[in-house]
Motif scaffolding. Structure first.
Motif, PDB file in Angstrom:
ATOM      1  N   ARG A 352      11.099  89.761  16.133  1.00  0.00           N
ATOM      2  CA  ARG A 352       9.867  90.242  17.025  1.00  0.00           C
ATOM      3  C   ARG A 352       9.830  90.274  18.740  1.00  0.00           C
ATOM      4  O   ARG A 352       9.557  91.812  19.319  1.00  0.00           O
ATOM      5  N   ILE A 353      10.848  89.964  19.280  1.00  0.00           N
ATOM      6  CA  ILE A 353      11.079  89.872  20.322  1.00  0.00           C
ATOM      7  C   ILE A 353      11.894  91.308  20.401  1.00  0.00           C
ATOM      8  O   ILE A 353      11.630  92.070  21.522  1.00  0.00           O
ATOM      9  N   ASP A 354      12.204  91.518  19.731  1.00  0.00           N
ATOM     10  CA  ASP A 354      13.163  93.537  20.328  1.00  0.00           C
ATOM     11  C   ASP A 354      12.361  94.505  20.319  1.00  0.00           C
ATOM     12  O   ASP A 354      12.161  95.133  20.709  1.00  0.00           O
ATOM     13  N   GLU A 355      11.128  93.885  19.553  1.00  0.00           N
ATOM     14  CA  GLU A 355      10.407  95.274  19.203  1.00  0.00           C
ATOM     15  C   GLU A 355       8.381  94.867  19.619  1.00  0.00           C
ATOM     16  O   GLU A 355       7.813  96.346  19.714  1.00  0.00           O
ATOM     17  N   SER A 356       8.621  94.239  20.482  1.00  0.00           N
ATOM     18  CA  SER A 356       6.830  93.769  20.628  1.00  0.00           C
ATOM     19  C   SER A 356       6.608  92.846  22.692  1.00  0.00           C
ATOM     20  O   SER A 356       7.553  91.948  22.168  1.00  0.00           O
ATOM     21  N   GLU A 358       4.527  91.357  24.524  1.00  0.00           N
ATOM     22  CA  GLU A 358       4.335  90.568  23.609  1.00  0.00           C
ATOM     23  C   GLU A 358       4.459  89.133  22.939  1.00  0.00           C
ATOM     24  O   GLU A 358       5.078  87.498  24.396  1.00  0.00           O
ATOM     25  N   ALA A 359       5.056  89.629  22.088  1.00  0.00           N
ATOM     26  CA  ALA A 359       6.636  88.546  21.929  1.00  0.00           C
ATOM     27  C   ALA A 359       7.153  87.931  22.710  1.00  0.00           C
ATOM     28  O   ALA A 359       7.834  86.513  23.127  1.00  0.00           O
ATOM     29  N   LEU A 360       7.529  88.765  23.862  1.00  0.00           N
ATOM     30  CA  LEU A 360       9.259  88.575  24.917  1.00  0.00           C
ATOM     31  C   LEU A 360       8.295  87.388  25.295  1.00  0.00           C
ATOM     32  O   LEU A 360       8.485  86.547  25.637  1.00  0.00           O
ATOM     33  N   ILE A 361       6.555  88.077  25.635  1.00  0.00           N
ATOM     34  CA  ILE A 361       6.265  86.864  26.915  1.00  0.00           C
ATOM     35  C   ILE A 361       6.214  85.878  26.433  1.00  0.00           C
ATOM     36  O   ILE A 361       6.035  85.019  27.089  1.00  0.00           O
ATOM     37  N   HIS A 362       5.614  85.607  25.010  1.00  0.00           N
ATOM     38  CA  HIS A 362       5.660  84.623  24.727  1.00  0.00           C
ATOM     39  C   HIS A 362       6.821  83.474  24.233  1.00  0.00           C
ATOM     40  O   HIS A 362       6.622  82.794  24.449  1.00  0.00           O
ATOM     41  N   HIS A 363       7.076  84.338  23.735  1.00  0.00           N
ATOM     42  CA  HIS A 363       8.954  83.938  23.578  1.00  0.00           C
ATOM     43  C   HIS A 363       9.446  82.736  25.261  1.00  0.00           C
ATOM     44  O   HIS A 363      10.159  81.859  25.632  1.00  0.00           O
ATOM     45  N   PHE A 364       9.281  83.669  25.976  1.00  0.00           N
ATOM     46  CA  PHE A 364       9.361  83.341  27.645  1.00  0.00           C
ATOM     47  C   PHE A 364       8.904  82.330  28.060  1.00  0.00           C
ATOM     48  O   PHE A 364       9.300  81.005  28.562  1.00  0.00           O
ATOM     49  N   LYS A 365       6.956  82.268  28.512  1.00  0.00           N
ATOM     50  CA  LYS A 365       6.359  81.044  28.589  1.00  0.00           C
ATOM     51  C   LYS A 365       6.955  79.871  27.296  1.00  0.00           C
ATOM     52  O   LYS A 365       7.237  78.928  28.414  1.00  0.00           O
ATOM     53  N   VAL A 366       7.183  80.111  26.787  1.00  0.00           N
ATOM     54  CA  VAL A 366       7.366  78.688  25.918  1.00  0.00           C
ATOM     55  C   VAL A 366       8.298  78.096  26.171  1.00  0.00           C
ATOM     56  O   VAL A 366       7.818  76.985  26.349  1.00  0.00           O
TER      57      VAL A 366
END
Lengths: 445, 156
Positions: A352-356, A358-366
Motif C-alpha cells: 500500500r505504501i507505493d500507491e497511497s 496516506e499509507a506512507l504517512i501512517h507508516h512514517f508516523k507509526v
C-alpha cells in the motif's frame, strides 16, 4: 489446628474438583515464619557467627556464598547460605547482577518499540512478555483484535511454553546429574525454536506479538510443522518418563525435597507450577481466561506435596497439556487478518505504501513517533510458564508510557527459596533452586 | 461480555484510593474479605504529569504506590492506590499481612525511594548496595554515553 481444606485450594478441573488433602493447616503466626527464615544480612559484610541469632548445636554455622558465577544457579544468582555442616539454616538470595533497568528503558521507548524491550526480560519465554505488554497496550487503546490474531497468539504462546518447559527439563536434569536429559531437552527445544525462526525471523527475542496483533502471518505449511513438533515432543515426553520419572535415583533426589504447603505458597505470592504443586488449582488460563483459552479444552495440573518431584511432574505434564492446546488451536485456526485494520496502530501493508500517500504517512508516523495511547492505567496478567506475568502500564496520553512495570513471576517466586532450602542439604539446594525455575533476566529486568 | 472484549480478557479490578493512614487497615480488610494473595506492589512517579484522573476527594501526590490483590476463591482482582507525597515518601509496610511483598517493597524502595516502615530488611535489591539515587524516579537522569566526534581528516 483444624484439619480442613481452605476454600481456594480446591479447583475445577475437567475431572471435577480436585480436593486437596491438607497437611496440617498452620496458624497465621507460623505462616509468617519465613520472615524469620530469611537471612537478613548486608551483602558485603563479613559475619561474626556470634551475631547470628539462631538456634544451633555448636558454633559450627558458617555463611557460604553460592554463585553468582556458579554453573547451576541458572544465570547470575547468588545465594548466601547459612549452613550448619551440610544442613542449610537460612538463605538470602542476592539478585541484581543482570539488572539493566528495562523498566526505565521502557519509558524512553514508544509503544511500538516497547515489545522489543520486554521480550528480552524472560528470554526463555519471550512471547509471553510480548503478549502481556501488547495486551496492556490494547487494553488502554480499547482495540479489539481479529480472531486470527488471537489464535496465532495462543498457538505461539503455547509453543513457547513447551520450549520453556523443555529447557527447564534440560537444566533440571543437568542439575541432578542427568546429562542425557540436558541433551534431549535442548534437542527438542530446537525444533520449536526452528519453527519460531521460520515464523518470526528469530529464535529468541522475536518482537512478533505487537500491540494490534502479530507481526506476520504464519508461514505456509505451518500446520505440518506444528504437527511434527507435537508428535515428536509428545512421544519424547514418554521417553523422559522412562529416563527420569521412574528412575529410583531421580525420585530419591526429588521426592520430599523442598516441600511447600499451599498456605505458604499463597502467603508468599507464588504463582505458576510452584503454586500448583502445592495443590492449588490456579491457572490464569482457566481461572481468568484471556485470549481464547476458554474455547479450548485442557486440564490444570496440580500436585499434592509441593516438593521437587511434584514441580517436575507438573511441568512435564504441562508440556502434554500445551500440545493438546496447540492441536486444538491448529484445528480451529480462523481465517482473516492477523492484525487490526486500524492504521493508527498498525503500519499499513508494504504494497500500500507505493500507491497511497496516506499509507506512507501512517507508516512514517507509526515508526517514528509511534501512536498515542489514551490516558489511564491498566494491569494485565497472563500465565507464563513461570507463573503470573503481569504488566502495569500507566499512560499519560503520549506515545511513550509514563511507567511500565512488569510483575515478573521469577522475581516473586525466588522469595520461596529461603523456605524451600531451610533444613535441606547443600546438595539439594541446586535441585531446589532449579525447581523454582528462575530466569535471571526476568528477575533482574 | 461480547466476543471482542473476551479476546482481550477481562482485567477489571476493584479500585480503592485510601489515604496513607488508612492504607494498612484497607489492605487488612481486603485480606479478610478473601483476597488471599498480594500479586504485585509497585510505585509510580507522576512527576510532570498533573492531569491524571483521580476521585475528587483524593489529592494527587508525586508518588503512587499500587498494590494489586488477587482473590483465588472469588477469582477477582482489587487494586489499592495510595498517594505518597514527595517530601515524605514513607508508607507502612504490609509485610505482616502479606509476607510475599518482601521483595516487591524492596524493589519499590530501591528504584523509587519509597520507604516502607516496618520492613525487616529494607535494602537495595536490584541496584548495588552503595548506589546513590533511585533510578526509576523521573528526575533521575537516564544517563548517556558521551560520543566524541572527530574532525574529518583533512586533505593530505
Amino acid at each position: 489446628m483444624t484439619e480442613q481444606s481452605p476454600t481456594w485450594s480446591t479447583g475445577e478441573t475437567s475431572e471435577g474438583a480436585q480436593e486437596l488433602e491438607s497437611r496440617s493447616v498452620t496458624g497465621s503466626g507460623e505462616l509468617r515464619r519465613e520472615v524469620g527464615a530469611v537471612l537478613r544480612l548486608p551483602e558485603g559484610v563479613s559475619v561474626d557467627s556470634n551475631d547470628i541469632d539462631v538456634e544451633r548445636r555448636d558454633d559450627e554455622t558458617m555463611i557460604i556464598n553460592m554463585g553468582p558465577q556458579h554453573p547451576s544457579t541458572h544465570g547470575v544468582l547468588r545465594l548466601m547460605l547459612e549452613v550448619d555442616g551440610e544442613v542449610i539454616l537460612r538463605t538470602k538470595p542476592v539478585i541484581g547482577y543482570l539488572h539493566t533497568g528495562m523498566e526505565k528503558t521502557a519509558e524512553e521507548l514508544t509503544y511500538v518499540q516497547g515489545a522489543t524491550n520486554v521480550t528480552r526480560m524472560d528470554y526463555l519465554c519471550p512471547l509471553s512478555n510480548e503478549l502481556v505488554f501488547s495486551l496492556a497496550v490494547e487494553e488502554l487503546l480499547g482495540v479489539d483484535l481479529p480472531p486470527r490474531a488471537v489464535w496465532i497468539r495462543m498457538l505461539m504462546a503455547e509453543l513457547n511454553r513447551v520450549s520453556s518447559h523443555l529447557m527447564w527439563m534440560a537444566t533440571n536434569g543437568m542439575d541432578l546429574g542427568s546429562t542425557s536429559m540436558m541433551i534431549y531437552g535442548f534437542r527438542e527445544r530446537e525444533m520449536v525454536l526452528s519453527f519460531f525462526e521460520k515464523t518470526t525471523g528469530l529464535r529468541m527475542n522475536h518482537n512478533y506479538i505487537r500491540p494490534g496483533g502479530v507481526a506476520a502471518d504464519l508461514p505456509d505449511g505451518w500446520q505440518d510443522d506444528v504437527e511434527v513438533i507435537c508428535e515428536t515432543v509428545l512421544a519424547r515426553t514418554y521417553e523422559y518418563d522412562e529416563l527420569l520419572t521412574g528412575q529410583p535415583i531421580f525420585r530419591e533426589r526429588t521426592e520430599a525435597v523442598g516441600n511447600l504447603t499451599a498456605e505458604e505458597a499463597v502467603a508468599l505470592s507464588l504463582t505458576g507450577p510452584i503454586l500448583r504443586s502445592t495443590g492449588v488449582a490456579w491457572d490464569l488460563r482457566k481461572a481468568m481466561p484471556y485470549l481464547a483459552y476458554d474455547e479450548v479444552d485442557f486440564d490444570v495440573l496440580v500436585g499434592k506435596y509441593g516438593d521437587n518431584f511434584d514441580r517436575y511432574s507438573i511441568r512435564l505434564n504441562e508440556i502434554r497439556e500445551s500440545i493438546r492446546i496447540i492441536r486444538q488451536v491448529a484445528e480451529k485456526m480462523p481465517d482473516g487478518d492477523y492484525r487490526v485494520a486500524d492504521r493508527k496502530v498498525t503500519p499499513p501493508p508494504r504494497a500500500r505504501i507505493d500507491e497511497s500517500m496516506e499509507a506512507l504517512i501512517h507508516h512514517f508516523k507509526v515508526f517514528t513517533e509511534g501512536f498515542r495511547v489514551p490516558e489511564g492505567e491498566a494491569y494485565v496478567a497472563v500465565e507464563s510458564p513461570r507463573g503470573e506475568l503481569g504488566c502495569y502500564l500507566v499512560s499519560n496520553g503520549t506515545s511513550k508510557p509514563l511507567r511500565m512495570h512488569i510483575r515478573a513471576p521469577s522475581f516473586v517466586n525466588l522469595q520461596s527459596l529461603p523456605l524451600l532450602l531451610r533444613g535441606g542439604l547443600v546438595a539439594d539446594a541446586v535441585a531446589t533452586t532449579s525447581s523454582v525455575d528462575p530466569v535471571m533476566g526476568e528477575v533482574d529486568r | 461480555m461480547t466476543a471482542e472484549t473476551r479476546s482481550r480478557g477481562s482485567w477489571k479490578a476493584e479500585m480503592t484510593f485510601p489515604s496513607r493512614s488508612e492504607y494498612s487497615s484497607v489492605i487488612e480488610e481486603y485480606k479478610s474479605h478473601g483476597y488471599e494473595m498480594c500479586v504485585d506492589l509497585c510505585a509510580v512517579d507522576y512527576l510532570g504529569y498533573e492531569g491524571r484522573t483521580l476521585p475528587v476527594d483524593v489529592v494527587p501526590q508525586r508518588f503512587e504506590v499500587v498494590v494489586n490483590l488477587l482473590s483465588l476463591s472469588s477469582k477477582s482482582r482489587a487494586r489499592v492506590r495510595v498517594q505518597v507525597p514527595e517530601d515524605d515518601p514513607v508508607l507502612p509496610s504490609i509485610i505482616e499481612i502479606y509476607p510475599g511483598v518482601d521483595a516487591m517493597e524492596r524493589e519499590a524502595f530501591d528504584l523509587m525511594g519509597i520507604e516502607f516502615l516496618g520492613h525487616p530488611d529494607l535494602t537495595r535489591i536490584l541496584m548495588p548496595e552503595d548506589w546513590e539515587g533511585h533510578p526509576l524516579r523521573k528526575d533521575y537522569g537516564i544517563g548517556r554515553v558521551p560520543i566524541q566526534f572527530k574532525e574529518a581528516p583533512g586533505p593530505r
